[in-house]
Design an enzyme around this catalytic site. Structure first.
Site, mmCIF file in Angstrom:
data_model
loop_
_atom_site.group_PDB
_atom_site.id
_atom_site.type_symbol
_atom_site.label_atom_id
_atom_site.label_comp_id
_atom_site.label_asym_id
_atom_site.label_seq_id
_atom_site.Cartn_x
_atom_site.Cartn_y
_atom_site.Cartn_z
ATOM 1 C CD GLU A 282 22.921 30.925 52.333
ATOM 2 O OE1 GLU A 282 24.018 31.457 52.562
ATOM 3 O OE2 GLU A 282 22.285 31.116 51.286
ATOM 4 C CD1 TRP A 285 29.049 28.997 49.584
ATOM 5 C CD2 TRP A 285 28.577 28.305 47.520
ATOM 6 N NE1 TRP A 285 29.968 29.566 48.740
ATOM 7 C CE2 TRP A 285 29.703 29.156 47.456
ATOM 8 C CE3 TRP A 285 28.095 27.741 46.335
ATOM 9 C CZ2 TRP A 285 30.352 29.458 46.265
ATOM 10 C CZ3 TRP A 285 28.745 28.050 45.142
ATOM 11 C CH2 TRP A 285 29.855 28.899 45.114
ATOM 12 C CD1 TRP A 313 44.141 39.454 36.582
ATOM 13 C CD2 TRP A 313 42.296 40.558 37.166
ATOM 14 N NE1 TRP A 313 43.160 38.521 36.794
ATOM 15 C CE2 TRP A 313 42.011 39.170 37.154
ATOM 16 C CE3 TRP A 313 41.284 41.451 37.505
ATOM 17 C CZ2 TRP A 313 40.758 38.661 37.476
ATOM 18 C CZ3 TRP A 313 40.036 40.951 37.822
ATOM 19 C CH2 TRP A 313 39.773 39.575 37.802
ATOM 20 C CG ASN A 348 26.794 35.750 51.500
ATOM 21 O OD1 ASN A 348 27.962 35.430 51.326
ATOM 22 N ND2 ASN A 348 25.828 35.396 50.663
ATOM 23 C CD1 TRP A 366 40.415 36.190 40.392
ATOM 24 C CD2 TRP A 366 40.616 35.315 42.438
ATOM 25 N NE1 TRP A 366 41.006 34.945 40.255
ATOM 26 C CE2 TRP A 366 41.130 34.398 41.491
ATOM 27 C CE3 TRP A 366 40.643 34.982 43.781
ATOM 28 C CZ2 TRP A 366 41.669 33.156 41.856
ATOM 29 C CZ3 TRP A 366 41.176 33.738 44.155
ATOM 30 C CH2 TRP A 366 41.680 32.843 43.201
ATOM 31 C CD1 TRP A 389 37.250 36.326 48.229
ATOM 32 C CD2 TRP A 389 37.253 37.858 46.605
ATOM 33 N NE1 TRP A 389 37.204 37.552 48.821
ATOM 34 C CE2 TRP A 389 37.222 38.517 47.863
ATOM 35 C CE3 TRP A 389 37.268 38.618 45.453
ATOM 36 C CZ2 TRP A 389 37.187 39.908 47.974
ATOM 37 C CZ3 TRP A 389 37.243 40.005 45.557
ATOM 38 C CH2 TRP A 389 37.209 40.635 46.802
#
Length: 485
Positions: A282, A285, A313, A348, A366, A389
């Site tokens: 974690e 990342w 979009w 998360n 996004w 994202w």
């Protein structure tokens, strides 16, 4: 006698394991501690509301911690390129030291360093924010990794980060000039905390800001949820997360403090090795996201996968508002969005589901979601927020495939099997049985009546059916591919 050492605090609001502060003390010179609130430099993205609230508490504790060891924190406002060299000149500083940043702000730091060195001032930046900085973990050809799993695996062959530095026992306080004291601002004058209205009561119930709160949170995590972390970390209905993200964001705690504390717990048999490895992953990342930001400083606005520039979009203000307010009609999604609004935090697993729902079921860009998270998350981080994202949207360097569309009902039933998470944050569904709590539109009328639920009135109907949303998303992907061909 040489001039003082100036410590420029930014995202490192702690005294323990703070290489910049340690270096300043080790020079033997009097130490000046400065926090510069910079919303003027074009490279600096102004903080959102929840992050501003968190910053206030972390700065307050930093000021108190420095005072306990003899130091003093001065707060100024302004653009760093102007203020830092001016402060160094007015105080006749011989050293200016800070801990590094990795986004567009590093252009500011490079300019400041160059100006200081031209003036004969030692300017030093230190590593404090990451386990491995961009460029420390490289491919066999010396490039930066663009895919997380190979990056994570490569770190296994690197030496572990060094042990955290202790907090200085004593700081010899330097003298500020009268002009600088006159320019200083009180923490309250930064207007970081809301007043009218005061919307932060839920944040105060959730967080204890500052270095002391971070240490207490880490100890609680080591003594509790970290054991069994591999199996339970995806369960938002359980207390399984570290809740360290906002502390990492503002540097109340360093990642190597976390790693070494967990390493000691593993070696003492308090936690299984696999839980330690998952925690390292974690944190990996987080490092990887900063590496992406280093390569693409405009990552919060720019698709890393350029074919997504052609994605069709939808501009749908009502759908976006329903998502923001937790009124989509999908209880697992709505629970996450309401948790976010109330606490400045979201689990998360739920972050992935709500993000997928926005960009795939609703086909909303996004960047609208990233902006909302930036404003409402206490842990809103320029690297993690935008990288995550883009991962969900499919536009990132190491992205979830766009055709992977989370089913919000299936996700809820899998990771909130009894519906406890939904019932906590969507109280109007509190009496709906577990069989239907993630899909109340399938409940018989008498079940809804007993639960006091009237769909479309006390709780909304789904803004889009899952099958329709999935089909629409795949059609949009096909149009994007055709446009990019």
């Amino acid at each position: 006698m040489s001039g003082p050492a100036l410590v420029w605090f930014r995202e490192d609001l702690r005294i323990a394991d703070n290489p910049a502060l340690t270096h300043a003390v080790e020079t033997g010179a009097p130490v000046l501690c400065l926090y510069l609130f910079d919303e003027e430099s074009p490279e600096v993205r102004p903080l959102g509301g929840a992050a501003r609230w968190f910053l206030h508490g972390s700065l307050a504790e930093l000021s108190e911690s420095l005072a306990r060891i003899g130091g003093e924190l001065l707060i100024l406002r302004g653009a760093a390129r102007d203020v830092i060299p001016r402060v160094a000149a007015e105080t006749k500083a011989a050293h200016v030291v800070w801990n590094r940043r990795y986004g567009a702000e590093r252009e500011i730091d490079a300019d400041v360093k160059r100006t200081l060195k031209e003036a004969g001032v030692e300017a030093r930046s230190c590593k404090a924010r990451l386990l491995y900085e961009p460029g420390e973990v490289t491919t066999k050809t010396g490039g930066l990794y663009r895919v997380f799993t190979p990056y994570k695996n490569a770190t296994l062959h690197y030496d572990p980060p060094p042990a955290p530095l202790p907090a200085p026992n004593r700081v010899e306080k330097g003298a500020w000039t009268a002009a600088l004291r006159g320019a200083a601002v009180r923490l309250a004058d930064l207007d970081l905390e809301p007043s009218a209205p005061d919307w932060a009561s839920g944040l105060r119930e959730t967080w204890t800001r500052g270095e002391g709160g971070a240490r207490a949170r880490l100890e609680a995590f080591l003594d509790g949820a970290l054991s069994g972390y591999v199996g339970s970390r995806n369960r938002p209905d359980l207390e399984t997360t570290s809740m360290l993200s906002a502390h990492l964001r503002f540097g109340d705690l360093s990642p190597r403090q976390i790693v070494h504390a967990a390493l000691h717990a593993r070696d003492a048999g308090r936690i299984p090795p696999e839980d330690y490895d998952m925690l390292r992953s974690e944190l990996g990342w987080r490092d990887f996201s900063h590496q992406l930001l280093y390569a693409e400083p405009d990552m919060a606005r720019t698709n890393l996968t350029k074919s997504f520039d052609a994605f069709p979009w939808r501009e749908d203000a009502s759908a976006l508002a329903a998502w923001q307010r937790g009124r989509t009609g999908y209880p697992f999604v709505d629970a996450g969005m309401r948790q976010l609004w109330r606490t400045g935090f979201m689990h998360n697993r739920v972050r992935m589901v709500v993000a997928s729902f926005l960009v795939k079921h609703l086909l909303v860009d996004w960047r609208h979601g990233e902006d909302w998270f930036w404003d409402t998350l206490c842990d809103a981080d320029p690297a993690n927020n935008s990288a995550s994202w883009q991962w969900v949207a499919g536009s990132g360097a190491d992205a979830s495939p766009y055709y992977r569309i989370f089913n919000p009902v299936a996700q809820g039933e899998k990771f909130d099997p009894k519906g406890d998470y939904v019932r906590r944050w969507v109280p109007e569904l509190a009496d709906v049985p577990a069989t239907f709590v993630h899909k109340p539109w399938e409940a018989p009328r008498n079940v809804l009546e007993r639960a006091g639920v009237t769909l479309g009135e006390t709780y909304p109907l789904p803004v889009v059916a899952h099958d329709e949303g999935r089909r629409r998303a795949l059609d949009a992907l096909a149009r994007m591919k055709q446009a990019a061909a």
